[in-house]
Design an enzyme around this catalytic site. Structure first.
Site, PDB file in Angstrom:
ATOM      1  N   GLU A   1      -7.640  -4.227   6.224  1.00  0.00           N
ATOM      2  CA  GLU A   1      -7.633  -4.020   4.781  1.00  0.00           C
ATOM      3  C   GLU A   1      -6.535  -4.832   4.104  1.00  0.00           C
ATOM      4  O   GLU A   1      -6.706  -5.325   2.997  1.00  0.00           O
ATOM      5  CB  GLU A   1      -7.492  -2.525   4.468  1.00  0.00           C
ATOM      6  CG  GLU A   1      -8.784  -1.781   4.784  1.00  0.00           C
ATOM      7  CD  GLU A   1      -8.619  -0.294   4.931  1.00  0.00           C
ATOM      8  OE1 GLU A   1      -8.072   0.130   5.976  1.00  0.00           O
ATOM      9  OE2 GLU A   1      -9.014   0.452   4.029  1.00  0.00           O
TER      10      GLU A   1
ATOM     11  N   HIS B   1     -16.910   3.425   8.834  1.00  0.00           N
ATOM     12  CA  HIS B   1     -15.454   3.356   8.946  1.00  0.00           C
ATOM     13  C   HIS B   1     -14.988   4.701   9.481  1.00  0.00           C
ATOM     14  O   HIS B   1     -15.014   5.706   8.766  1.00  0.00           O
ATOM     15  CB  HIS B   1     -14.833   3.053   7.577  1.00  0.00           C
ATOM     16  CG  HIS B   1     -13.332   3.037   7.619  1.00  0.00           C
ATOM     17  ND1 HIS B   1     -12.597   1.877   7.564  1.00  0.00           N
ATOM     18  CD2 HIS B   1     -12.437   4.041   7.742  1.00  0.00           C
ATOM     19  CE1 HIS B   1     -11.315   2.176   7.669  1.00  0.00           C
ATOM     20  NE2 HIS B   1     -11.193   3.493   7.768  1.00  0.00           N
TER      21      HIS B   1
ATOM     22  N   ASN C   1       0.862  -1.173   0.000  1.00  0.00           N
ATOM     23  CA  ASN C   1       0.000   0.000   0.000  1.00  0.00           C
ATOM     24  C   ASN C   1       0.902   1.227   0.000  1.00  0.00           C
ATOM     25  O   ASN C   1       1.465   1.603   1.025  1.00  0.00           O
ATOM     26  CB  ASN C   1      -0.888  -0.041   1.251  1.00  0.00           C
ATOM     27  CG  ASN C   1      -1.743   1.202   1.376  1.00  0.00           C
ATOM     28  OD1 ASN C   1      -1.687   2.102   0.517  1.00  0.00           O
ATOM     29  ND2 ASN C   1      -2.529   1.258   2.433  1.00  0.00           N
TER      30      ASN C   1
ATOM     31  N   ASN D   1     -12.180   1.701  18.762  1.00  0.00           N
ATOM     32  CA  ASN D   1     -11.624   1.968  20.090  1.00  0.00           C
ATOM     33  C   ASN D   1     -12.410   2.914  20.975  1.00  0.00           C
ATOM     34  O   ASN D   1     -12.207   2.919  22.188  1.00  0.00           O
ATOM     35  CB  ASN D   1     -10.203   2.538  19.942  1.00  0.00           C
ATOM     36  CG  ASN D   1      -9.271   1.533  19.296  1.00  0.00           C
ATOM     37  OD1 ASN D   1      -9.162   0.417  19.780  1.00  0.00           O
ATOM     38  ND2 ASN D   1      -8.639   1.908  18.201  1.00  0.00           N
TER      39      ASN D   1
ATOM     40  N   HIS E   1     -12.775   3.609   0.621  1.00  0.00           N
ATOM     41  CA  HIS E   1     -12.715   2.685   1.764  1.00  0.00           C
ATOM     42  C   HIS E   1     -13.449   1.380   1.448  1.00  0.00           C
ATOM     43  O   HIS E   1     -13.887   0.672   2.363  1.00  0.00           O
ATOM     44  CB  HIS E   1     -13.390   3.281   3.024  1.00  0.00           C
ATOM     45  CG  HIS E   1     -12.607   4.366   3.699  1.00  0.00           C
ATOM     46  ND1 HIS E   1     -13.236   5.404   4.336  1.00  0.00           N
ATOM     47  CD2 HIS E   1     -11.285   4.559   3.863  1.00  0.00           C
ATOM     48  CE1 HIS E   1     -12.320   6.221   4.856  1.00  0.00           C
ATOM     49  NE2 HIS E   1     -11.120   5.714   4.572  1.00  0.00           N
TER      50      HIS E   1
ATOM     51  N   ARG F   1      -2.696  -2.095  -3.355  1.00  0.00           N
ATOM     52  CA  ARG F   1      -3.866  -1.252  -3.121  1.00  0.00           C
ATOM     53  C   ARG F   1      -3.816  -0.089  -4.115  1.00  0.00           C
ATOM     54  O   ARG F   1      -2.806   0.605  -4.224  1.00  0.00           O
ATOM     55  CB  ARG F   1      -3.849  -0.706  -1.700  1.00  0.00           C
ATOM     56  CG  ARG F   1      -4.981   0.255  -1.478  1.00  0.00           C
ATOM     57  CD  ARG F   1      -4.868   0.944  -0.163  1.00  0.00           C
ATOM     58  NE  ARG F   1      -6.003   1.843   0.004  1.00  0.00           N
ATOM     59  CZ  ARG F   1      -5.937   2.980   0.665  1.00  0.00           C
ATOM     60  NH1 ARG F   1      -4.804   3.355   1.231  1.00  0.00           N
ATOM     61  NH2 ARG F   1      -6.987   3.743   0.781  1.00  0.00           N
TER      62      ARG F   1
ATOM     63  N   LYS G   1       3.059   0.902   3.397  1.00  0.00           N
ATOM     64  CA  LYS G   1       2.767  -0.180   4.340  1.00  0.00           C
ATOM     65  C   LYS G   1       2.712  -1.467   3.538  1.00  0.00           C
ATOM     66  O   LYS G   1       2.061  -1.522   2.497  1.00  0.00           O
ATOM     67  CB  LYS G   1       1.422   0.057   5.025  1.00  0.00           C
ATOM     68  CG  LYS G   1       1.435   1.238   5.972  1.00  0.00           C
ATOM     69  CD  LYS G   1       0.182   1.209   6.825  1.00  0.00           C
ATOM     70  CE  LYS G   1       0.272   2.059   8.061  1.00  0.00           C
ATOM     71  NZ  LYS G   1       0.809   3.363   7.953  1.00  0.00           N
TER      72      LYS G   1
ATOM     73  N   MET H   1      -8.347  11.966  17.543  1.00  0.00           N
ATOM     74  CA  MET H   1      -9.585  11.927  18.318  1.00  0.00           C
ATOM     75  C   MET H   1      -9.308  11.735  19.810  1.00  0.00           C
ATOM     76  O   MET H   1     -10.045  12.253  20.650  1.00  0.00           O
ATOM     77  CB  MET H   1     -10.479  10.809  17.765  1.00  0.00           C
ATOM     78  CG  MET H   1     -11.862  10.806  18.304  1.00  0.00           C
ATOM     79  SD  MET H   1     -12.753  12.352  18.047  1.00  0.00           S
ATOM     80  CE  MET H   1     -13.799  11.931  16.691  1.00  0.00           C
TER      81      MET H   1
ATOM     82  N   ARG I   1     -10.716  16.649   7.275  1.00  0.00           N
ATOM     83  CA  ARG I   1     -11.577  16.988   6.134  1.00  0.00           C
ATOM     84  C   ARG I   1     -12.985  17.367   6.608  1.00  0.00           C
ATOM     85  O   ARG I   1     -13.504  16.772   7.543  1.00  0.00           O
ATOM     86  CB  ARG I   1     -11.703  15.790   5.182  1.00  0.00           C
ATOM     87  CG  ARG I   1     -10.462  15.570   4.359  1.00  0.00           C
ATOM     88  CD  ARG I   1     -10.583  14.297   3.542  1.00  0.00           C
ATOM     89  NE  ARG I   1      -9.533  13.368   3.905  1.00  0.00           N
ATOM     90  CZ  ARG I   1      -9.545  12.080   3.625  1.00  0.00           C
ATOM     91  NH1 ARG I   1     -10.550  11.547   2.972  1.00  0.00           N
ATOM     92  NH2 ARG I   1      -8.545  11.304   3.983  1.00  0.00           N
TER      93      ARG I   1
ATOM     94  N   ASN J   1      -8.905   8.197  10.437  1.00  0.00           N
ATOM     95  CA  ASN J   1      -8.579   9.580  10.103  1.00  0.00           C
ATOM     96  C   ASN J   1      -9.499  10.049   9.004  1.00  0.00           C
ATOM     97  O   ASN J   1     -10.066  11.129   9.052  1.00  0.00           O
ATOM     98  CB  ASN J   1      -7.126   9.655   9.639  1.00  0.00           C
ATOM     99  CG  ASN J   1      -6.288  10.321  10.673  1.00  0.00           C
ATOM    100  OD1 ASN J   1      -6.729  11.278  11.312  1.00  0.00           O
ATOM    101  ND2 ASN J   1      -5.095   9.807  10.871  1.00  0.00           N
TER     102      ASN J   1
HETATM  103  P1  ADP Z   1      -6.452   5.802   9.157  1.00  0.00           P
HETATM  104  O1  ADP Z   1      -7.676   6.393   8.550  1.00  0.00           O
HETATM  105  O2  ADP Z   1      -5.271   6.696   9.053  1.00  0.00           O
HETATM  106  O3  ADP Z   1      -6.214   4.375   8.802  1.00  0.00           O
HETATM  107  P2  ADP Z   1      -7.092   4.764  11.786  1.00  0.00           P
HETATM  108  O4  ADP Z   1      -8.207   3.886  11.372  1.00  0.00           O
HETATM  109  O5  ADP Z   1      -5.851   4.149  12.282  1.00  0.00           O
HETATM  110  O6  ADP Z   1      -6.776   5.862  10.714  1.00  0.00           O
HETATM  111  O7  ADP Z   1      -7.675   5.720  12.934  1.00  0.00           O
HETATM  112  C1  ADP Z   1      -6.944   6.777  13.436  1.00  0.00           C
HETATM  113  C2  ADP Z   1      -7.814   7.553  14.383  1.00  0.00           C
HETATM  114  O8  ADP Z   1      -8.286   6.671  15.411  1.00  0.00           O
HETATM  115  C3  ADP Z   1      -7.075   8.684  15.085  1.00  0.00           C
HETATM  116  O9  ADP Z   1      -7.840   9.864  15.015  1.00  0.00           O
HETATM  117  C4  ADP Z   1      -6.998   8.201  16.524  1.00  0.00           C
HETATM  118  O10 ADP Z   1      -7.040   9.264  17.392  1.00  0.00           O
HETATM  119  C5  ADP Z   1      -8.251   7.369  16.646  1.00  0.00           C
HETATM  120  N1  ADP Z   1      -8.183   6.485  17.816  1.00  0.00           N
HETATM  121  C6  ADP Z   1      -7.356   5.462  18.056  1.00  0.00           C
HETATM  122  N2  ADP Z   1      -7.597   4.949  19.301  1.00  0.00           N
HETATM  123  C7  ADP Z   1      -8.610   5.678  19.844  1.00  0.00           C
HETATM  124  C8  ADP Z   1      -9.322   5.662  21.089  1.00  0.00           C
HETATM  125  N3  ADP Z   1      -9.040   4.780  22.040  1.00  0.00           N
HETATM  126  N4  ADP Z   1     -10.287   6.571  21.274  1.00  0.00           N
HETATM  127  C9  ADP Z   1     -10.578   7.479  20.330  1.00  0.00           C
HETATM  128  N5  ADP Z   1      -9.955   7.546  19.149  1.00  0.00           N
HETATM  129  C10 ADP Z   1      -8.986   6.658  18.899  1.00  0.00           C
END
Ligand code: ADP
Length: 602
Positions: A379, A198, A7, A325, A170, A81, A14, A274, A231, A201
Site C-alpha cells: 500500500e 485482502h 500513514n 502467507n 482497503h 493515507r 508508518k 491467524m 471484527r 487483520n
Molecule cells: P493488517 O491488516 O494489520 O495490515 P496484515 O496484512 O499484516 O495485517 O496481516 C496480519 C495477519 O496475517 C495476522 O493475523 C497474522 O497472523 C497473519 N499471518 C501472517 N503470517 C501468516 C502465516 N504464515 N499464516 C497465517 N497467517 C499469517
C-alpha cells in the site's frame, strides 16, 4: 520521484521514503505506541525512544531525525493515507485548506482514523512547507460502485441526511494487487474480471470488473463483510437489538463487541493472530477449527456472489498477511471451485513464498480457465505512485481548452447479419444525416426495441454497420424497457443483456448488446497529448455553464485518429445538467481546478 508516505494510525505511524522509479525504500520510519510510550524505529534496526506523546508532538520530534538520515536525498512530495474520502474524493487529491475541511467533516464516518490522518497532514504541512501534500483515500477506488451495490435498503431520506451508503475500504490494496495480477498475466486490466481477497487483520474482498470496483465487502464502515481478526463482519442486524435487550449493552459496548471482541478472536477464544489459531486448530482445538471454517466459508460465499455479479471471473487474488502467507487458508477458500473454472494446484499453493523479487505467484493449474494468484500487497508503494502521478500531471499543464459536449439519444448500431435479418437480404443502410464524428451517420432506418416491460417503436440506427450489434440506452430507458443494462464503453458488450428487435422483415432476439453508454470524450492522439491523457483514462469534466459547480465525474477518454474532440453524455445526464446546444466543458485536474495544458487546441 522520492515520495514520503505517511500513514497515521490510531496508535502507530508508518512512514517511508520511496523512490517511485525503482520502488525502493530509501528510508523507513515506524513509530509504535504513539499515545503512551513512543519508540521510533528507522529501517527496522535503529530504535529511538521519544519522551513526547501524541501524534502531533511525536511527528514534530521525528521529522528532523528523518531529514538527518535522508542526508542529501530530496523529497518531491508527501503522500498521506486518509481512510475516508466519503462522497467528496474519488481519487488522490492535492491537499489545500478546503480538502482539510472536507476530511474533518468526514470524521464522523471514520472516527478512529480521519482525525489522526488529519493531524498527521497538519503537522507535516507545517514542517514541510515547500512540497506538495497529497491525500490518497482508502475509499476512493470503490467510488465506481454502481448505485445498486452501494445502496442500503433503508429509508431514502434517512440515508440522504446522514450520507449512509456503502463506501468500501482497503481500496489502495485492491487497486494495487489487481494491477499486479493483470501485469503478471500480461493482460490489460480493462479486459479482466478479478476478485481480490485482502486478508490481513482487517479483511475485505472486491469484485473488479474491467479495472473498476463494482462490489466490495466492507460498507459504510469497515465492519461489514468478511470475518476479520477481531471484527464480526456480516451479522443479522436484528442481533444488535437483541443484545441491547438481553445483555443490556449500550451503543459503545456493542461497538466494542463487534469491532474488538468478535471475528477470529471471538470464535477461537485464542486471539486475532491467524498463526496461533491455525496452530491450535492443527492440535485439535475445536473452537479454532470452527473459526477457520467460518472464516473460509464466508470468503467462498463472497467468491460465488462476486463471480455472479460480474457474470464470470478470470482471476481470484489473495493478499494481506493471511492471504499471502497461509497456503491452508488459500486452499480452504479455493478448493472445489472447478465448476467456476478455477482449478487449485495443491503443490504450487504449498510452495508459494512471496517476496520483493517474486511478488506474484499462481497456484492454479496451467489449464485452469480462472487464475488463482497470491499477490504481495504494497500500500505504501501504491500511495507513493499515486502521489507522484498526480504531481506529474499537475506539472504538465497550462491553459484551458474547452471540449464541446453533445447529447446522444438512445440509438442502435447493427452488424450486417442483424441488419439483413431485420430488413431483408443484402440490405444497405441509407444516410439521413451525417453525425459530428467523421464518417458516422444517422440512418433513415429505425427498429422497434422490445423489452420485458415496454417497447420503443422507433429507435434510430446509426451507421455504418459495425462488427457487433449494440443498443445504447439511458437509465430511464432501462427502467421503461425493464432491462438492467451495465454501464460500458462502446464495443464492450460481453455479458450484457439482450432484447427483442423488430424490423420490416423479421422480429429477432439478440442475446447481448444492451448497454448504458459510459460517458466519454472522443479525441485524436494529438488532443490526448495536449490534455496529458491516454486512451481509456478516466477524468472529471467541469461544465462551462452558469452553474459553475457542475462536474461530470468518471468520464472515459477514447483516443483514435478517426475521432473529433467531443464529449458524449446521454439524455438523462443532459436533462439533469440542463445542457443546451453549444455547451462545453473543461478537463479537471485532480484537485478540482481547471486542467491547464501546454498548447492551445487548434
Ligand atoms: P493488517 O491488516 O494489520 O495490515 P496484515 O496484512 O499484516 O495485517 O496481516 C496480519 C495477519 O496475517 C495476522 O493475523 C497474522 O497472523 C497473519 N499471518 C501472517 N503470517 C501468516 C502465516 N504464515 N499464516 C497465517 N497467517 C499469517
Amino acid at each position: 520521484m522520492n515520495i514520503l508516505v505517511i500513514n497515521c494510525g490510531s496508535s502507530s505511524i508508518k512512514s517511508a521514503v520511496i523512490s517511485t522509479e525503482t520502488g525502493d525504500r530509501l528510508l523507513v520510519m515506524d513509530i509504535e505506541r504513539v499515545l503512551d510510550q513512543p519508540t521510533i524505529t528507522f529501517n527496522q534496526l535503529e530504535k529511538i525512544d521519544c519522551s513526547h506523546t501524541g501524534h502531533k508532538d511525536v511527528l514534530a520530534y521525528s521529522f528532523p531525525l528523518l531529514l538527518e538520515r535522508l542526508k542529501s536525498t530530496n523529497l518531491d512530495a508527501i503522500g498521506h493515507r486518509v481512510v475516508h474520502g466519503g462522497k467528496y474524493f474519488d481519487e488522490p487529491t492535492l491537499i489545500d485548506t478546503n480538502v482539510e475541511e472536507k476530511i474533518k467533516e468526514l470524521e464522523i464516518l471514520a472516527p478512529l482514523h480521519n482525525p489522526v490522518n488529519l493531524e498527521g497532514i497538519k503537522i507535516s504541512k507545517s514542517f514541510f512547507k515547500e512540497i506538495p501534500h497529497v491525500a490518497v483515500f482508502d475509499t476512493a477506488f470503490h467510488a465506481t460502485l454502481p448505485r445498486r451495490a452501494k445502496t442500503y435498503a433503508l429509508p431514502h431520506e434517512l440515508m440522504k441526511k446522514h450520507n449512509i451508503q456503502r463506501y468500501g475500504f482497503h481500496g489502495t490494496s485492491h487497486d494495487f494487487v489487481s494491477k499486479e495480477a493483470a501485469q503478471f498475466l500480461q493482460r490489460d486490466i480493462k479486459e479482466l474480471r478479478i476478485i481480490t481477497c485482502h486478508l490481513g487483520n482487517g479483511c475485505s474482498m472486491a469484485a473488479i470488473e474491467y479495472g473498476r470496483s463494482v462490489e466490495t465487502s466492507m460498507g459504510m464502515t469497515p465492519l461489514e463483510g468478511l470475518v476479520m481478526g477481531t471484527r464480526s463482519g456480516d451479522i443479522d442486524a436484528g442481533l444488535l437489538v437483541y443484545l441491547q435487550e438481553q445483555e443490556g449493552l449500550n451503543a459503545n459496548e456493542i461497538d466494542r463487541l463487534l469491532n474488538k471482541e468478535s471475528g477470529i478472536k471471538g470464535i477461537s477464544g485464542v486471539g486475532n493472530d491467524m498463526r496461533d489459531v491455525i496452530e491450535k486448530a492443527s492440535n485439535g482445538d475445536d473452537q479454532c477449527r470452527l473459526a477457520i471454517q467460518v472464516f473460509a466459508h464466508r470468503i467462498r460465499k463472497y467468491i460465488g456472489a462476486y463471480a455472479t455479479v460480474m457474470g464470470g471471473v478470470d482471476a481470484i487474488v489473495f493478499t494481506g498477511g493471511v492471504g499471502e502467507n497461509s497456503a491452508m487458508i488459500r486452499h480452504r477458500c479455493t478448493q472445489r471451485l472447478d465448476f467456476l473454472g478455477a482449478m487449485l494446484n495443491e503443490d504450487k499453493n504449498n510452495d508459494i513464498q512471496l517476496n520483493k523479487d517474486t511478488p506474484v505467484e499462481a497456484f492454479s493449474w496451467n489449464h485452469s480457465r480462472v487464475h488463482l494468484l497470491a499477490v504481495k500487497t504494497d500500500e505504501q508503494l501504491s500511495i507513493a505512485r499515486q502521489t507522484s502521478k498526480l504531481i506529474e500531471k499537475d506539472l504538465k499543464v497550462n491553459s484551458i481548452p474547452a471540449i464541446p459536449v453533445a447529447i446522444s439519444a438512445r440509438h442502435i448500431h447493427l452488424d450486417q447479419e442483424t441488419l439483413e435479418k431485420l430488413f431483408g437480404k443484402g440490405y444497405q443502410l441509407t444516410i439521413k444525416k451525417p453525425l459530428s464524428q467523421p464518417n458516422q451517420f444517422a440512418a433513415n432506418e429505425t427498429v422497434k426495441v422490445i423489452g420485458p416491460k415496454n417497447s420503443f417503436e422507433t429507435v434510430r440506427i446509426l451507421g455504418p454497420v459495425r462488427s457487433k450489434t449494440q443498443l445504447e440506452i439511458s437509465r430511464t430507458d432501462e427502467f421503461f424497457l425493464g432491462i438492467d443494462a451495465p454501464i460500458r464503453e462502446s464495443g464492450k458488450t460481453e455479458n450484457s443483456p439482450g432484447c427483442i428487435l423488430e424490423g420490416p422483415n423479421d422480429r429477432i432476439q439478440i442475446k447481448e448488446g444492451v448497454i448504458c453508454a459510459w460517458r466519454h470524450i472522443h479525441m485524436t492522439p494529438e488532443d490526448a497529448q495536449i490534455f496529458g491523457v491516454e486512451d481509456r483514462d478516466i477524468v472529471d469534466v467541469k461544465m462551462n455553464s452558469e452553474d459553475r459547480s457542475l462536474v461530470f465525474g468518471n468520464v472515459l477518454i477514447r483516443v483514435s485518429p478517426k475521432y473529433k474532440l467531443e464529449m458524449h453524455i446521454d439524455t438523462d445526464e443532459g436533462n439533469a445538467a440542463e445542457i443546451t446546444r453549444g455547451a462545453t466543458g473543461v478537463l479537471l485536474s485532480t484537485n478540482g481546478e481547471a486542467r491547464l495544458t501546454k498548447k492551445k487546441l487548434k
